[in-house]
Design an enzyme around this catalytic site. Sequence first.
Site, PDB file in Angstrom:
ATOM      1  N   PRO A 132       0.845  -1.207   0.000  1.00 52.02           N
ATOM      2  CA  PRO A 132       0.000   0.000   0.000  1.00 52.02           C
ATOM      3  C   PRO A 132       0.875   1.250   0.000  1.00 52.02           C
ATOM      4  O   PRO A 132       1.762   1.387   0.838  1.00 52.02           O
ATOM      5  CB  PRO A 132      -0.779  -0.106   1.312  1.00 52.02           C
ATOM      6  CG  PRO A 132      -0.511  -1.457   1.860  1.00 52.02           C
ATOM      7  CD  PRO A 132       0.733  -1.982   1.219  1.00 52.02           C
ATOM      8  N   GLU A 133       0.630   2.119  -0.960  1.00 53.48           N
ATOM      9  CA  GLU A 133       1.359   3.389  -1.029  1.00 53.48           C
ATOM     10  C   GLU A 133       0.435   4.480  -0.476  1.00 53.48           C
ATOM     11  O   GLU A 133      -0.719   4.217  -0.135  1.00 53.48           O
ATOM     12  CB  GLU A 133       1.731   3.687  -2.483  1.00 53.48           C
ATOM     13  CG  GLU A 133       2.642   2.637  -3.094  1.00 53.48           C
ATOM     14  CD  GLU A 133       4.113   3.054  -3.096  1.00 53.48           C
ATOM     15  OE1 GLU A 133       4.436   4.064  -2.435  1.00 53.48           O
ATOM     16  OE2 GLU A 133       4.907   2.366  -3.740  1.00 53.48           O
ATOM     17  N   HIS A 189      -5.681 -14.646   7.968  1.00 49.03           N
ATOM     18  CA  HIS A 189      -4.771 -13.516   8.173  1.00 49.03           C
ATOM     19  C   HIS A 189      -5.449 -12.306   8.813  1.00 49.03           C
ATOM     20  O   HIS A 189      -4.907 -11.214   8.782  1.00 49.03           O
ATOM     21  CB  HIS A 189      -4.130 -13.120   6.841  1.00 49.03           C
ATOM     22  CG  HIS A 189      -3.365 -14.247   6.209  1.00 49.03           C
ATOM     23  ND1 HIS A 189      -2.222 -14.766   6.773  1.00 49.03           N
ATOM     24  CD2 HIS A 189      -3.608 -14.978   5.098  1.00 49.03           C
ATOM     25  CE1 HIS A 189      -1.769 -15.760   6.003  1.00 49.03           C
ATOM     26  NE2 HIS A 189      -2.601 -15.907   4.987  1.00 49.03           N
ATOM     27  N   ARG A 247      22.553  17.676  -1.058  1.00 47.42           N
ATOM     28  CA  ARG A 247      22.460  16.243  -1.354  1.00 47.42           C
ATOM     29  C   ARG A 247      23.022  15.933  -2.730  1.00 47.42           C
ATOM     30  O   ARG A 247      22.503  16.401  -3.740  1.00 47.42           O
ATOM     31  CB  ARG A 247      20.994  15.778  -1.322  1.00 47.42           C
ATOM     32  CG  ARG A 247      20.389  15.787   0.061  1.00 47.42           C
ATOM     33  CD  ARG A 247      18.903  15.488  -0.065  1.00 47.42           C
ATOM     34  NE  ARG A 247      18.237  15.603   1.219  1.00 47.42           N
ATOM     35  CZ  ARG A 247      17.696  14.556   1.860  1.00 47.42           C
ATOM     36  NH1 ARG A 247      17.730  13.355   1.332  1.00 47.42           N
ATOM     37  NH2 ARG A 247      17.100  14.738   3.023  1.00 47.42           N
TER      38      ARG A 247
END
Length: 271
Positions: free
Chosen positions: A2-3, A91, A152
């Site tokens: 799941p995003e 589950h 960065r």
Amino acid sequence: MPELPEVETTLRGITPHLQHQRISDVVIRNRNLRWPIPDDLPQLLRGHTVRRLQRRAKYLLIEFDHGTLILHLGMSGSLRILPHNTPAEKHDHFDLVLGNGKLMRLRDPRRFGAVLWHEGGVSRHPLLAHLGPEPLGTEFDANHLYQATRTRSAAIKLAIMDNRLVVGVGNIYANEALFRAGIRPQLAANKLSRPRCALLVQTIKEVLHEAIQQGGSTLRDFIHSDGSSGYFQQHYFVYGRTGEACKRCSAPIKQIKQGQRSSFYCSNCQK
Ligand SMILES: [Zn+2]
């Protein structure tokens, strides 16, 4: 996995069923998730009323007067709203039983999810305290991305997937947003000009908004599905399309590894 869009869709799906509901019981069938579910959760929540639900990064926050239930769906977790008498399957590790005849059930085959309890300000919880801004909020703008990338030298794709810079930009959306912005995933983050930062912020918001919108149309299935994960199938420009023709220029899509994750890009459209 799941995003952020699936988590946001889950939040929108469960909120009307949970908000203002009294918890009549808590059922823990297997407490061994990523961290153990607290044993005393039934005593803590029974009789208390859900005040508000929120999302922070990929955490679902169910707020009560005396604390917050923090949920994470991990790799394979999903939540469904079901009638009280629905038999649990293999589950189904956790139920929040509600006063309205329904329950919220967590199914998590791989058990990387989490159900945690926190009293006091939830933004100071160790899991949440060091998170960057929400990608869809106003704090995540061109200036933020520009400033945050100056020091960065890591690849821009790794930078936008770093939760300290911005939360919730998973692998799929990082790949798609970089394609739409015409930015090569390997580019050093500090080489990104201010206009290109602005463009990338815009495409990140765009791909996430589109996914959430698409999720909205499948919301009913997501919440009431009979066990299928309900994660969205989308049409991608580059993600998972190695060797296939770029939808813009027809060049073959390339695949590389960056930080153990696959990156997909068009060497013609992305510079
Ligand atoms: Zn192309």
